[in-house]
Motif scaffolding. Sequence first.
Motif, PDB file in Angstrom:
ATOM      1  N   VAL A   1       4.340   3.443  -1.164  1.00  0.00           N
ATOM      2  CA  VAL A   1       3.694   2.620  -0.135  1.00  0.00           C
ATOM      3  C   VAL A   1       3.766   3.340   1.211  1.00  0.00           C
ATOM      4  O   VAL A   1       2.755   3.483   1.914  1.00  0.00           O
ATOM      5  CB  VAL A   1       4.333   1.219  -0.069  1.00  0.00           C
ATOM      6  N   ARG A   2       4.939   3.803   1.571  1.00  0.00           N
ATOM      7  CA  ARG A   2       5.096   4.539   2.838  1.00  0.00           C
ATOM      8  C   ARG A   2       4.254   5.809   2.821  1.00  0.00           C
ATOM      9  O   ARG A   2       3.623   6.164   3.836  1.00  0.00           O
ATOM     10  CB  ARG A   2       6.574   4.870   3.063  1.00  0.00           C
ATOM     11  N   TRP A   3       4.217   6.508   1.677  1.00  0.00           N
ATOM     12  CA  TRP A   3       3.405   7.722   1.561  1.00  0.00           C
ATOM     13  C   TRP A   3       1.949   7.409   1.863  1.00  0.00           C
ATOM     14  O   TRP A   3       1.304   8.123   2.625  1.00  0.00           O
ATOM     15  CB  TRP A   3       3.542   8.317   0.157  1.00  0.00           C
ATOM     16  N   MET A   4       1.420   6.331   1.258  1.00  0.00           N
ATOM     17  CA  MET A   4       0.013   5.979   1.474  1.00  0.00           C
ATOM     18  C   MET A   4      -0.250   5.563   2.916  1.00  0.00           C
ATOM     19  O   MET A   4      -1.279   5.896   3.483  1.00  0.00           O
ATOM     20  CB  MET A   4      -0.412   4.869   0.511  1.00  0.00           C
ATOM     21  N   GLN A   5       0.699   4.859   3.508  1.00  0.00           N
ATOM     22  CA  GLN A   5       0.517   4.424   4.894  1.00  0.00           C
ATOM     23  C   GLN A   5       0.595   5.592   5.863  1.00  0.00           C
ATOM     24  O   GLN A   5      -0.201   5.677   6.800  1.00  0.00           O
ATOM     25  CB  GLN A   5       1.564   3.370   5.247  1.00  0.00           C
ATOM     26  N   GLU A   6       1.531   6.513   5.645  1.00  0.00           N
ATOM     27  CA  GLU A   6       1.723   7.611   6.592  1.00  0.00           C
ATOM     28  C   GLU A   6       0.879   8.837   6.276  1.00  0.00           C
ATOM     29  O   GLU A   6       0.273   9.417   7.177  1.00  0.00           O
ATOM     30  CB  GLU A   6       3.207   7.992   6.642  1.00  0.00           C
ATOM     31  N   ARG A   7       0.837   9.271   5.033  1.00  0.00           N
ATOM     32  CA  ARG A   7       0.104  10.491   4.675  1.00  0.00           C
ATOM     33  C   ARG A   7      -1.387  10.231   4.504  1.00  0.00           C
ATOM     34  O   ARG A   7      -2.188  11.120   4.734  1.00  0.00           O
ATOM     35  CB  ARG A   7       0.656  11.094   3.381  1.00  0.00           C
ATOM     36  N   ARG A   8      -1.755   9.014   4.055  1.00  0.00           N
ATOM     37  CA  ARG A   8      -3.159   8.697   3.818  1.00  0.00           C
ATOM     38  C   ARG A   8      -3.747   7.835   4.913  1.00  0.00           C
ATOM     39  O   ARG A   8      -4.944   7.580   4.932  1.00  0.00           O
ATOM     40  CB  ARG A   8      -3.322   7.982   2.470  1.00  0.00           C
ATOM     41  N   ARG A   9      -2.883   7.315   5.780  1.00  0.00           N
ATOM     42  CA  ARG A   9      -3.307   6.400   6.836  1.00  0.00           C
ATOM     43  C   ARG A   9      -4.064   5.204   6.252  1.00  0.00           C
ATOM     44  O   ARG A   9      -5.080   4.760   6.781  1.00  0.00           O
ATOM     45  CB  ARG A   9      -4.141   7.127   7.878  1.00  0.00           C
ATOM     46  N   ALA A  10      -3.572   4.710   5.115  1.00  0.00           N
ATOM     47  CA  ALA A  10      -4.219   3.604   4.406  1.00  0.00           C
ATOM     48  C   ALA A  10      -3.531   2.290   4.730  1.00  0.00           C
ATOM     49  O   ALA A  10      -2.305   2.237   4.858  1.00  0.00           O
ATOM     50  CB  ALA A  10      -4.158   3.851   2.900  1.00  0.00           C
ATOM     51  N   HIS A  11      -4.317   1.254   4.858  1.00  0.00           N
ATOM     52  CA  HIS A  11      -3.774  -0.099   4.991  1.00  0.00           C
ATOM     53  C   HIS A  11      -3.844  -0.732   3.607  1.00  0.00           C
ATOM     54  O   HIS A  11      -4.928  -0.834   3.017  1.00  0.00           O
ATOM     55  CB  HIS A  11      -4.577  -0.921   5.989  1.00  0.00           C
ATOM     56  N   LEU A  12      -2.707  -1.108   3.070  1.00  0.00           N
ATOM     57  CA  LEU A  12      -2.653  -1.673   1.728  1.00  0.00           C
ATOM     58  C   LEU A  12      -2.439  -3.168   1.782  1.00  0.00           C
ATOM     59  O   LEU A  12      -1.480  -3.634   2.393  1.00  0.00           O
ATOM     60  CB  LEU A  12      -1.500  -1.046   0.928  1.00  0.00           C
ATOM     61  N   TRP A  13      -3.311  -3.921   1.149  1.00  0.00           N
ATOM     62  CA  TRP A  13      -3.070  -5.346   1.047  1.00  0.00           C
ATOM     63  C   TRP A  13      -1.980  -5.567   0.010  1.00  0.00           C
ATOM     64  O   TRP A  13      -1.596  -4.657  -0.718  1.00  0.00           O
ATOM     65  CB  TRP A  13      -4.342  -6.126   0.793  1.00  0.00           C
ATOM     66  N   SER A  14      -1.451  -6.766  -0.067  1.00  0.00           N
ATOM     67  CA  SER A  14      -0.227  -7.051  -0.823  1.00  0.00           C
ATOM     68  C   SER A  14      -0.272  -6.608  -2.280  1.00  0.00           C
ATOM     69  O   SER A  14       0.702  -6.032  -2.784  1.00  0.00           O
ATOM     70  CB  SER A  14       0.117  -8.538  -0.741  1.00  0.00           C
ATOM     71  N   MET A  15      -1.372  -6.829  -2.994  1.00  0.00           N
ATOM     72  CA  MET A  15      -1.425  -6.451  -4.405  1.00  0.00           C
ATOM     73  C   MET A  15      -1.379  -4.939  -4.571  1.00  0.00           C
ATOM     74  O   MET A  15      -0.721  -4.424  -5.472  1.00  0.00           O
ATOM     75  CB  MET A  15      -2.679  -7.030  -5.077  1.00  0.00           C
ATOM     76  N   ARG A  16      -2.053  -4.204  -3.702  1.00  0.00           N
ATOM     77  CA  ARG A  16      -2.007  -2.742  -3.788  1.00  0.00           C
ATOM     78  C   ARG A  16      -0.602  -2.223  -3.480  1.00  0.00           C
ATOM     79  O   ARG A  16      -0.149  -1.273  -4.107  1.00  0.00           O
ATOM     80  CB  ARG A  16      -3.036  -2.113  -2.851  1.00  0.00           C
TER      81      ARG A  16
END
Length: 139
Positions: free
Chosen positions: A27-42
């Motif tokens: 989750v942290r990888w996607m938020q920081e490295r991908r700059r992605a906003h993940l909704w709860s299910m993702r």
Amino acid sequence: MAVDLAWEYAARQFAPPPVSPYLGDPVRWMQERRRAHLWSMRREIAQSIADHEHTAVKSCHDAGQSWIAAQIAAYWIDVHPPGEAFVVSRAPTYAQVHAILRKEIRKAAKNPDGDPLPGRGLQSDEWKLDDGTLVGGRQ
């Protein structure tokens, strides 16, 4: 002096690769490295692959399963030392793997919004490192 540098160089060749700070935290990888906003299910799906050996996702058509699967594949290749991880892509038909899932994985491999990821996704549905090591493909 030159001998000391040679020994330091030799020692570095046998040192274990550094451990990714994101190992175990997709989750942290996607938020920081991908700059992605993940909704709860993702977030739940991403964390599940770190916490469990198997993850199954019950979903409907066009809910973003291919996108999250591609991000997880990119995460897995990125956080493991080169050549120590392999991602296999499967779907009920070849068309689904090639046209949907591998297309998303190729996009994820490019990582246009962040630091470059190792290697590249190919039209042949493979992900290869720059030295030719195969780290992903379809089954």
